[in-house]
Design an enzyme around this catalytic site. Structure first.
Site, short mmCIF file in Angstrom:
data_model
loop_
_atom_site.label_atom_id
_atom_site.label_comp_id
_atom_site.label_asym_id
_atom_site.label_seq_id
_atom_site.Cartn_x
_atom_site.Cartn_y
_atom_site.Cartn_z
N LYS A 92 0.81 -1.23 0.00
CA LYS A 92 0.00 0.00 0.00
C LYS A 92 0.84 1.27 0.00
O LYS A 92 0.42 2.30 -0.52
CB LYS A 92 -0.95 -0.02 1.19
CG LYS A 92 -1.95 -1.18 1.12
CD LYS A 92 -3.36 -0.70 1.33
CE LYS A 92 -4.38 -1.74 0.90
NZ LYS A 92 -4.30 -3.00 1.71
N GLU A 114 -9.88 6.26 3.35
CA GLU A 114 -10.72 5.24 3.98
C GLU A 114 -9.81 4.09 4.36
O GLU A 114 -8.78 3.87 3.74
CB GLU A 114 -11.77 4.75 2.96
CG GLU A 114 -11.28 3.66 1.98
CD GLU A 114 -10.23 4.13 0.99
OE1 GLU A 114 -10.08 5.36 0.80
OE2 GLU A 114 -9.52 3.27 0.42
N SER A 380 1.70 -9.90 -0.98
CA SER A 380 1.36 -8.48 -0.86
C SER A 380 1.67 -7.86 0.49
O SER A 380 1.85 -6.65 0.59
CB SER A 380 -0.13 -8.28 -1.18
OG SER A 380 -0.93 -9.13 -0.38
C1 LIG Z 1 -5.18 -4.10 1.44
C2 LIG Z 1 -4.46 -5.37 1.18
C3 LIG Z 1 -4.85 -6.24 0.13
C4 LIG Z 1 -6.07 -6.02 -0.72
O1 LIG Z 1 -6.03 -4.89 -1.51
P1 LIG Z 1 -5.76 -4.93 -3.08
O2 LIG Z 1 -6.11 -3.55 -3.51
O3 LIG Z 1 -6.63 -5.96 -3.67
O4 LIG Z 1 -4.33 -5.24 -3.26
C5 LIG Z 1 -4.09 -7.37 -0.10
N1 LIG Z 1 -3.01 -7.67 0.67
C6 LIG Z 1 -2.61 -6.87 1.68
C7 LIG Z 1 -1.43 -7.26 2.48
C8 LIG Z 1 -3.32 -5.70 1.97
O5 LIG Z 1 -2.93 -4.93 2.99
#
Ligand SMILES: *Cc1c(COP(=O)(O)O)cnc(C)c1O
Length: 402
Positions: A92, A114, A380
């Protein structure tokens, strides 16, 4: 035969996207689209963004061969793109740094955001602190209760967390309130949206700010193991980490799989598998897929991972689904939990529960593939934020098993 409707419309991905917002926001969106396009053409802006990605986020993130997990699955080689190693623990920050730089470029002093799990709120509060911007984050009170650590982090970083008491008191409701604030404040305030959702230019802009993931991954794979992967797997909430790794390789001969939250089952209200089980509709300013009931009301959603717990999805994913370029599937809560334990105990990496959905799908596929094939997983984020929740679930499970 070519007709006018063959021309791509600005802000649309096939039939999806657009700007379904009140008139009062059109000016702010136009200004943002113009400023974003100019910034992308500005070598100084790009150099500053690169510097922020390097020095603040800690990029480039590693490309990691998961040797023991590969051995456990017995099939394709599993590689991980390590977004979990970024500052603040997820992808993020890539996006919030980009949008904070744009805020400065537009001469605005305040940002709002948000947040659901609090990860986007923390990444926004971090960027705001770095650049000296005022920061207000909208968060449902149910999420504030579940994600207390991230509330404390945001406050420590100097942001104000504004409790949202409407609806299910989760991410959708927080997004509604942030948009409402922006309608009244857009002269001095930029709204840092956290995924590839919302009205144009957000889906394009957030994707571009996340494309550092896929550009690095492409270069890293070509360096070692020396070729592109056969399959890329990423989890999909709003779709930003997936878009960020898919888009730079979308013209390559690589299969792509987006993994949604299958929750505890396919009944409405038990999952957040928007592309797999939803229908076309408009939510938060864009036409895409939405989870809705028979009356067209946005449905409640559930997932073990708060970051995937959203009834909408980015419009470009809807188009990738329609064209067949990307395959979308879902993984249940308990499969994601299993993958969390497997990755933790074979590689020493505790993944975010969101990311564990992608790991579970990769493990499932690897077993059916040969040892000279490669699956790349976008990891992610990291799982520190989820440890207490996982411990509670495992404890309940042990009790019920007697
Ligand atoms: C917020 C988040 C997501 C989901 O958001 P996307 O916009 O689909 O990437 C996925 N993995 C992590 C670690 C997150 O913090």
């Amino acid at each position: 035969m070519s007709t006018a409707s063959d021309q791509p419309r600005a802000g649309y991905f096939g039939p999806y996207g657009g700007q379904f917002v009140p008139e009062t926001l059109m000016h702010a969106l136009d200004q943002l689209a113009t400023e974003f396009a100019a910034a992308m053409d500005d070598a100084d802006f790009r150099a500053e963004l690169d510097r922020c990605w390097r020095q603040i986020a800690g990029r480039p993130s590693e490309m990691y061969f998961a040797r023991r997990l590969t051995e456990r699955c017995g099939g394709a080689q599993l590689y991980l793109k390590r977004e979990d190693m970024n500052h603040t623990g997820a992808h993020k920050i890539n996006n919030t740094l980009g949008q904070a730089l744009l805020t400065l470029r537009m001469g605005k002093q305040r940002v709002i955001a948000e947040t659901g799990a609090g990860q986007h709120g923390v990444a926004t509060a971090t960027a705001a602190a770095v650049f000296g911007l005022d920061c207000d984050v909208y968060m449902g009170t149910e999420d504030m209760r579940r994600q207390r650590l991230n509330v404390l982090r945001m406050e420590l970083l100097g942001a104000r967390v504004i409790p949202v008491e409407i609806g299910q008191r989760t991410l959708k409701d927080a997004t509604n309130q942030a948009m409402r604030d922006w309608m009244a404040s857009c002269e001095q305030t930029h709204y840092i949206l956290g995924s590839v959702c919302g009205p144009h230019p957000y889906p394009t802009m957030v994707r571009e700010f996340q494309c550092c993931i896929g550009r690095e991954a492409r270069r890293q794979m070509l360096a070692a193991p020396g070729r592109l992967p056969d399959v890329i797997v990423a989890c999909v909430g709003g779709g930003s980490n997936a878009a960020g790794i898919f888009a730079p390789m979308i013209d390559d001969d690589v299969r792509m799989v987006g993994v949604e939250a299958g929750g505890s089952g396919p009944a409405l209200g038990k999952h957040a598998a928007t592309l797999c089980l939803g229908a076309e509709g408009v939510l938060h300013g864009a036409r895409s897929f939405v989870l809705q009931d028979d009356d067209g009301q946005t449905a409640p959603v559930h997932s073990i991972s708060a970051g995937l717990d959203y009834p909408g999805v980015g419009p470009e994913h809807a188009e990738w689904k329609r064209s067949g370029r990307v395959t979308y599937t879902s993984v249940t809560d308990s499969q994601a939990l299993g993958a969390t334990l497997a990755l933790s105990q074979t590689e020493g990496i505790i993944p975010a529960l969101e990311s564990a959905h992608a790991v579970a799908e990769a493990m499932r596929r690897a077993a059916d593939m040969s040892g000279d094939e490669i699956i790349l997983v976008n990891l992610s984020g990291r799982g520190d934020k989820d440890v207490t929740e996982i411990a509670e679930i495992l404890e309940r499970r042990e009790q019920s098993e007697g």
